[in-house]
Design an enzyme around this catalytic site. Structure first.
Site, PDB file in Angstrom:
ATOM      1  CE1 TYR A  35      -3.937   2.220   0.521  1.00 23.89           C
ATOM      2  CE2 TYR A  35      -2.565   3.287   2.176  1.00 23.89           C
ATOM      3  CZ  TYR A  35      -3.692   3.280   1.385  1.00 23.89           C
ATOM      4  OH  TYR A  35      -4.573   4.335   1.428  1.00 23.89           O
TER       5      TYR A  35
ATOM      6  CE  LYS B 109      -3.599   5.096  -1.828  1.00 22.58           C
ATOM      7  NZ  LYS B 109      -4.646   5.582  -2.755  1.00 22.58           N
TER       8      LYS B 109
END
Length: 248
Positions: free
Chosen positions: A149, A153
């Protein structure tokens, strides 16, 4: 500040829940003809009951063929918010290739492809436009069990910068917002345990996680002409967390 989008057409991905859902409804309130894209038809059905003027678009963004057809079916878009994301939590030593690929397909590849389709139309029409990518403070700091994750990002932040560079000459502004933990269904998956949440909250000078409206209001500003000189930014919405990280 009275923000209006009369005469504009907006597309929000991941609009079935959380930030995307509330944002889509707010865009309709602000006068935009709004297309809400979600993988889950039942979420779109309930959204249309709450907001009858909205256009529902069902699509799994991991399916590239379906993605292209669905986005093109929305027609000319002036305002785009790439909000759809997944958070598949695993310890670093247990990261699975399948989960890594899915994370990058939804969190990075889909925003790239959706933005290409929308931005080509903006360029052809010569009317400019605004794009906002929903990133995270996880792009900047390491968070336990969030390896894929966090990486996705960080990639989305860099995509934002490159898009702003190449689309700026066409009067297309591209920004990202980088919230701390937001009290949505997805946020609660990783942060419902007080033993994990409380230490994170202690890192935030304002002492709390963000609410959906804290994020939606900033997105609306960045989409609007009020932010006419703002592009290429990755704007923290983190209660001062990143700005206060010091060693004592």
């Amino acid at each position: 500040m009275n923000i209006r989008f009369d005469g504009k057409r907006a597309l929000v991905t991941g609009a079935g829940k959380g930030i995307g859902r509330d944002l889509a409804k707010k865009l309709v309130e602000c006068g935009a003809e709004t297309y809400a894209l979600s993988r889950t038809q039942s979420d779109l059905d309930s959204l249309q009951i709450e907001c009858p003027g909205i256009h529902a678009v069902q699509c799994d963004l991991s399916d590239c063929t379906a993605l292209k057809a669905s986005v093109q079916s929305c027609g000319d878009i002036d305002l785009l918010v790439n909000n759809a994301a997944v958070a598949l939590l695993e310890p670093f030593l247990e990261v699975k290739e399948e989960f890594f690929d899915k994370t990058f397909d939804i969190n990075v590849k889909a925003p790239l492809m959706v933005s290409q389709i929308v931005a080509r139309g903006m360029v052809d029409r010569k009317n400019g436009g605004s794009i906002v990518n929903i990133s995270s403070q996880a792009s900047t700091i390491g968070i336990e069990n969030h390896t894929s994750y966090c990486m996705s990002k960080a990639a989305l932040d860099q995509l934002t910068r490159n898009m702003s560079l190449e689309l700026g000459p066409h009067n297309i502004r591209v920004n990202a917002v980088n919230p701390t933990v937001v009290n949505t269904e997805m946020g609660k998956v990783g942060w419902s345990d007080p033993a994990k949440a409380n230490p994170m909250k202690k890192m935030i000078p304002l002492g709390r996680f963000a609410e959906v409206e804290d994020v939606v209001s900033v997105i609306l500003f960045l989409l609007s002409d009020q932010a006419g000189m703002v592009t290429g930014s990755c704007l923290p919405i983190d209660g001062g967390c990143l700005g206060s990280l010091t060693i004592s």
